[in-house]
Design a protein around this motif. Structure first.
Motif, PDB file in Angstrom:
ATOM      1  N   THR A   1       7.316 -42.917  -5.796  1.00  0.00           N
ATOM      2  CA  THR A   1       7.014 -41.566  -6.265  1.00  0.00           C
ATOM      3  C   THR A   1       5.509 -41.402  -6.414  1.00  0.00           C
ATOM      4  N   GLN A   2       5.104 -40.141  -6.587  1.00  0.00           N
ATOM      5  CA  GLN A   2       3.693 -39.889  -6.839  1.00  0.00           C
ATOM      6  C   GLN A   2       3.257 -40.602  -8.115  1.00  0.00           C
ATOM      7  N   SER A   3       2.046 -41.158  -8.096  1.00  0.00           N
ATOM      8  CA  SER A   3       1.438 -41.844  -9.251  1.00  0.00           C
ATOM      9  C   SER A   3       2.219 -43.077  -9.679  1.00  0.00           C
ATOM     10  N   SER A   4       2.992 -43.661  -8.752  1.00  0.00           N
ATOM     11  CA  SER A   4       3.695 -44.907  -9.081  1.00  0.00           C
ATOM     12  C   SER A   4       2.821 -46.121  -8.836  1.00  0.00           C
ATOM     13  N   GLY A   5       1.662 -45.929  -8.212  1.00  0.00           N
ATOM     14  CA  GLY A   5       0.755 -47.040  -7.959  1.00  0.00           C
ATOM     15  C   GLY A   5       0.795 -47.554  -6.542  1.00  0.00           C
ATOM     16  N   LYS A   6       1.332 -46.775  -5.589  1.00  0.00           N
ATOM     17  CA  LYS A   6       1.397 -47.221  -4.186  1.00  0.00           C
ATOM     18  C   LYS A   6       0.008 -47.498  -3.633  1.00  0.00           C
TER      19      LYS A   6
ATOM     20  N   ALA B   1       6.440 -49.776 -14.160  1.00  0.00           N
ATOM     21  CA  ALA B   1       7.181 -50.521 -15.181  1.00  0.00           C
ATOM     22  C   ALA B   1       7.472 -49.674 -16.408  1.00  0.00           C
ATOM     23  N   ASN B   2       6.675 -48.629 -16.649  1.00  0.00           N
ATOM     24  CA  ASN B   2       6.894 -47.795 -17.833  1.00  0.00           C
ATOM     25  C   ASN B   2       7.901 -46.678 -17.579  1.00  0.00           C
ATOM     26  N   THR B   3       8.695 -46.799 -16.514  1.00  0.00           N
ATOM     27  CA  THR B   3       9.809 -45.883 -16.257  1.00  0.00           C
ATOM     28  C   THR B   3      11.095 -46.692 -16.164  1.00  0.00           C
TER      29      THR B   3
ATOM     30  N   LEU C   1      13.983 -48.330 -14.506  1.00  0.00           N
ATOM     31  CA  LEU C   1      14.220 -48.810 -13.140  1.00  0.00           C
ATOM     32  C   LEU C   1      15.511 -48.251 -12.562  1.00  0.00           C
ATOM     33  N   ALA C   2      16.464 -47.931 -13.436  1.00  0.00           N
ATOM     34  CA  ALA C   2      17.745 -47.397 -12.956  1.00  0.00           C
ATOM     35  C   ALA C   2      17.596 -46.017 -12.344  1.00  0.00           C
ATOM     36  N   THR C   3      16.497 -45.328 -12.676  1.00  0.00           N
ATOM     37  CA  THR C   3      16.261 -43.989 -12.122  1.00  0.00           C
ATOM     38  C   THR C   3      15.202 -44.005 -11.034  1.00  0.00           C
ATOM     39  N   SER C   4      14.902 -45.166 -10.516  1.00  0.00           N
ATOM     40  CA  SER C   4      13.847 -45.289  -9.501  1.00  0.00           C
ATOM     41  C   SER C   4      14.234 -44.554  -8.221  1.00  0.00           C
ATOM     42  N   GLU C   5      13.419 -43.568  -7.833  1.00  0.00           N
ATOM     43  CA  GLU C   5      13.663 -42.839  -6.585  1.00  0.00           C
ATOM     44  C   GLU C   5      13.426 -43.730  -5.373  1.00  0.00           C
ATOM     45  N   ALA C   6      12.463 -44.645  -5.485  1.00  0.00           N
ATOM     46  CA  ALA C   6      12.166 -45.532  -4.360  1.00  0.00           C
ATOM     47  C   ALA C   6      13.351 -46.444  -4.057  1.00  0.00           C
ATOM     48  N   LEU C   7      13.935 -47.050  -5.099  1.00  0.00           N
ATOM     49  CA  LEU C   7      15.095 -47.916  -4.874  1.00  0.00           C
ATOM     50  C   LEU C   7      16.303 -47.117  -4.397  1.00  0.00           C
ATOM     51  N   LYS C   8      16.434 -45.895  -4.895  1.00  0.00           N
ATOM     52  CA  LYS C   8      17.572 -45.065  -4.489  1.00  0.00           C
ATOM     53  C   LYS C   8      17.506 -44.730  -3.001  1.00  0.00           C
ATOM     54  N   VAL C   9      16.344 -44.276  -2.536  1.00  0.00           N
ATOM     55  CA  VAL C   9      16.229 -43.910  -1.126  1.00  0.00           C
ATOM     56  C   VAL C   9      16.312 -45.148  -0.244  1.00  0.00           C
TER      57      VAL C   9
ATOM     58  N   VAL D   1       8.571 -53.749  -5.993  1.00  0.00           N
ATOM     59  CA  VAL D   1       7.296 -54.031  -6.653  1.00  0.00           C
ATOM     60  C   VAL D   1       7.233 -53.187  -7.916  1.00  0.00           C
ATOM     61  N   VAL D   2       7.011 -53.851  -9.049  1.00  0.00           N
ATOM     62  CA  VAL D   2       6.898 -53.160 -10.338  1.00  0.00           C
ATOM     63  C   VAL D   2       5.428 -53.130 -10.735  1.00  0.00           C
ATOM     64  N   THR D   3       4.877 -51.944 -10.844  1.00  0.00           N
ATOM     65  CA  THR D   3       3.457 -51.769 -11.167  1.00  0.00           C
ATOM     66  C   THR D   3       3.282 -51.413 -12.644  1.00  0.00           C
ATOM     67  N   LYS D   4       2.026 -51.405 -13.059  1.00  0.00           N
ATOM     68  CA  LYS D   4       1.639 -50.960 -14.409  1.00  0.00           C
ATOM     69  C   LYS D   4       2.335 -51.769 -15.499  1.00  0.00           C
ATOM     70  N   LEU D   5       2.390 -53.089 -15.308  1.00  0.00           N
ATOM     71  CA  LEU D   5       2.978 -53.942 -16.340  1.00  0.00           C
ATOM     72  C   LEU D   5       2.208 -53.851 -17.656  1.00  0.00           C
TER      73      LEU D   5
END
Length: 713
Positions: free
Chosen positions: A33-38, A196-198, A200-208, A222-226
């Motif tokens: 998603t936007q601002s996820s740290g890609k 990481a501050n969202t 993970l069960a609602t991750s749009e990246a994993l869903k798509v 990849v989990v960012t912003k630990l």
């Protein structure tokens, strides 16, 4: 195994030269998603700030990023695109140990990474515009550095939900379609980035990712912003795969903050701080997380993935090579000898046209009848069934027959059925065969016109190179068919006219029918004689039979006439022995004024009305109808046989025999050569594109063959 990724990079370069994406090469597709740290993850892998920054959607075009590891001691890098030569080798001196190249800028070398970022922004705006819209046209960037591992990454726009500013209302759909296009490639590895501050069960990246890779065999999370998680919480369960398991693993990283970016904190310092954070917060997982571990993992996964994909790539390249070779052959070689080329094309078209009619064409149609087969169907199915459906007595009522008989007798009452009435009526019926016969000619003419298009589409594809020659050939053949059409119609018209010119009542089939009919009438006469009462005189019966059936053997013609005339007068006087109350009404009733005693106007023509026919009238009508039907069937059989023969001789065979001479005479002229053999505007371009693609495929096949020999694969 290490050279496998450069092999894919080399293949990517090969296909980039022809601007085609016909081969799905192994690559790592980054989604999130936007601002996820890609962008931060990619810059950490590169070790440089190269991607545009800002609020909202920044990545608006796919960025295909190839990382190429180079020897840090090599300060002079050989390149095919370089400008100068020395000792037979191309080279260019590169200032600095890292540089980049864009596909769209050709040979330009970028050593300033700020300039690379500006070029990405400019190229994005050039295609996608300034309205924050997205485009599926990719930007190709290659980074050469001793600090990177060999990787091929694809950065895609971040998933968004709502349009911002003047973005299109369907921006979410556009971005998801773009992401699906890239991650649907079975040769790709999906790098699903989630903060990481969202949850993970609602991750749009994993869903798509799960939509196209339900088994998770191609997905790495990849989990960012630990470092931005809420106080008192950690990502231990997430990183251990206890929340959502991912087969290829879950790797945590720490990105630079916006403050770090603003303060120009370098990537190397950020990686050191990341390692310190992991040592402090996740000491047991430090060796399995972080940017360096992510780079090594991606490199390893990509190499194994490439090894698994190479056999399929080899097969795909071989198939495409054969297809493009066939396509290039269909475009033909550039014309050197125009006289020979024109004559060959004309001869080939004429031969294919004739072969299509004869059923010996190279390309046989399987979906519908065409050519000679369709002409045969027209003759024996369409035309034959149409003639058989024509009723011999169609449009002919009993009153018409009776009126014709009366008109043929003139002012005298008839003793026998007049032959003139039969001839008049049978001609009227035979005339009805002309229209379906002419329609048969029309259908054959239409099919021969369709054969022209069939030959152009399937048999002589070389004609597509020369549209003017194709149009000229069509015009000549059409004119030839048009010229033969009236000749054939005239012949078919004459066939019907010949049948109308002479009614041959001595035809063997017609004579047999008449004999059978006379036998039937004689049988009916004998039956009536047996049914008569014994009080009826035999001479009266004999006289009636003479009138009905004709002369009897052994009697004198004059006796017959006297006896017949005497009894005919008696029949006119007494009628046909009708019982009282069964006498039929008059055929032509008197006008009302005449019945009331007024003066009679002899110019008034009585109108026939329906009534019950007398036995004599009914018998005469039946005789005529049977004779008409018998003779009509004879003529119909003749027409059904002669019309196809006439069409074949005057139209089909004539066109076959004269087609080539007509084409040569009309088109094989020196003044027309240059104009007729002018290629279509896009034919030369398509030939060059096919040739370039074939060269690229052949080169790609050589690259794969080399790696097979090197790695014993």
């Amino acid at each position: 195994m290490e050279p496998l990724i450069p092999v894919i990079n080399k293949l990517q370069d090969v296909f980039n030269t022809v601007g085609a994406d016909i081969i799905q090469l192994p690559q790592i597709v980054v989604v999130g998603t936007q601002s996820s740290g890609k962008s931060s993850v990619l810059e950490s892998l590169v070790g440089r700030d190269i991607l545009p920054r800002g609020t909202g959607i920044v990545t608006r075009r796919p960025l295909i990023l190839q990382l190429v590891h180079i020897d840090p001691e090599d300060r002079r890098k050989t390149s095919e695109e370089n400008e100068s030569k020395k000792n037979g080798r191309l080279y260019r001196a590169i200032e600095g140990e890292e540089w980049g190249k864009f596909l769209h800028t050709k040979n330009k070398i970028y050593t300033d990474f700020e300039e690379i970022r500006s070029e990405i922004e400019a190229e994005t705006d050039r295609i996608s515009g300034n309205n924050k819209g997205v485009s599926d046209e990719s930007i190709h960037l290659k980074i050469f550095s001793p600090h990177v591992v060999n990787l091929t990454l694809v950065d895609l726009p971040g998933i968004t939900k709502l349009p911002v500013g003047d973005q299109p209302v369907d921006i979410e759909f556009q971005i998801k379609e773009l992401i699906i296009k890239y991650i649907s490639n079975p040769n790709s590895i999906i790098l699903a980035v989630t903060a990481a501050n969202t949850d993970l069960a609602t991750s749009e990246a994993l869903k798509v990712a799960r939509d196209v890779d339900p088994d998770g065999r191609r997905t790495l999370a990849v989990v960012t912003k630990l470092d931005l998680m809420d106080a008192g919480t950690d990502a231990m369960d997430i990183l251990m795969g206890r929340v959502i398991p991912v087969k290829l693993g879950i790797i945590g990283v720490v990105n630079r903050s916006q403050l770090d970016i603003n303060q120009r904190k370098c990537v190397a310092d950020a990686i050191r701080d990341e390692y310190a954070f992991l040592q402090k917060k996740y000491p047991s997982l430090t060796n399995r997380n972080g940017t360096k571990y992510l780079a090594r993992t991606l490199n390893r996964l990509l190499m194994h993935h490439i090894r698994d994909c190479l056999p399929e790539l080899k097969t795909r390249i071989n198939v495409l090579s054969a297809q493009y070779q066939s396509l290039l052959n269909s475009y033909g070689e550039p014309v050197d000898d125009k006289n020979s080329t024109l004559l060959q094309l004309i001869t080939k078209f004429a031969a294919e046209y004739c072969h299509t009619i004869e059923g010996t064409a190279k390309y046989i149609e399987t979906t519908e009848l065409c050519g000679g087969a369709r002409i045969c169907y027209i003759f024996h199915e369409t035309f034959g069934r149409t003639l058989e459906s024509v009723d011999p007595l169609g449009g002919l009522s009993t009153i018409d027959v009776l009126t014709a008989i009366r008109n043929a007798t003139g002012p005298r009452p008839a003793l026998f059925v007049p032959e003139v009435s039969f001839e008049l009526l049978v001609k009227r019926q035979v005339k009805r065969l002309e229209e379906p016969s002419l329609r048969c000619v029309e259908l054959v003419h239409e099919e021969m016109q369709r054969i022209i298009q069939h030959c152009s589409n399937y048999s002589t594809q070389e004609l597509l190179r020369f549209p003017k020659l194709h149009d000229a050939i069509v015009e000549v053949v059409t004119a030839l068919l048009r010229k033969r059409l009236p000749v054939t119609n005239e012949m078919v018209h004459n066939l019907v006219a010949i049948e109308l010119a002479y009614i041959n009542t001595k035809h063997p089939d017609f004579a047999d029918a008449c004999g059978l009919m006379n036998n039937n009438i004689e049988e009916q006469r004998r039956n009536r004689m047996r049914d008569l009462p014994s009080a009826v005189p035999r001479d009266k019966v004999q006289s009636v039979s003479v009138v009905a059936g004709g002369s009897q053997s052994g009697q004198n013609v004059s006796e017959q006439t006297d006896s017949g005339m005497g009894n005919w007068r008696g029949m006119l006087k007494k009628g046909e022995e009708f019982a009282a109350g069964d006498r039929p009404a008059a055929l032509y009733p008197l006008p009302a004024m005449q019945q009331k005693g007024y003066a009679v106007n002899l110019l008034d023509v009585p109108v026939p009305v329906s009534r019950k026919l007398s036995a004599r009238e009914q018998r005469d009508c039946e005789v005529i109808e049977r004779l008409i039907k018998s003779y009509f069937l004879i003529v119909r059989k003749n027409i059904q046989d002669s019309v196809p023969k006439a069409v074949m001789h005057f139209l089909v065979n004539h066109v076959k025999d004269s087609l080539q001479s007509e084409l040569v005479g009309q088109l094989y002229k020196a003044a027309l050569l240059d104009d007729l053999l002018t290629e279509s505007e896009d034919m030369a371009q398509r030939r060059n594109e096919a040739a370039d693609m074939l060269k690229a495929l052949q080169k790609a096949s050589q690259v794969i063959a080399e790696i097979r020999e090197t790695h014993m694969w």
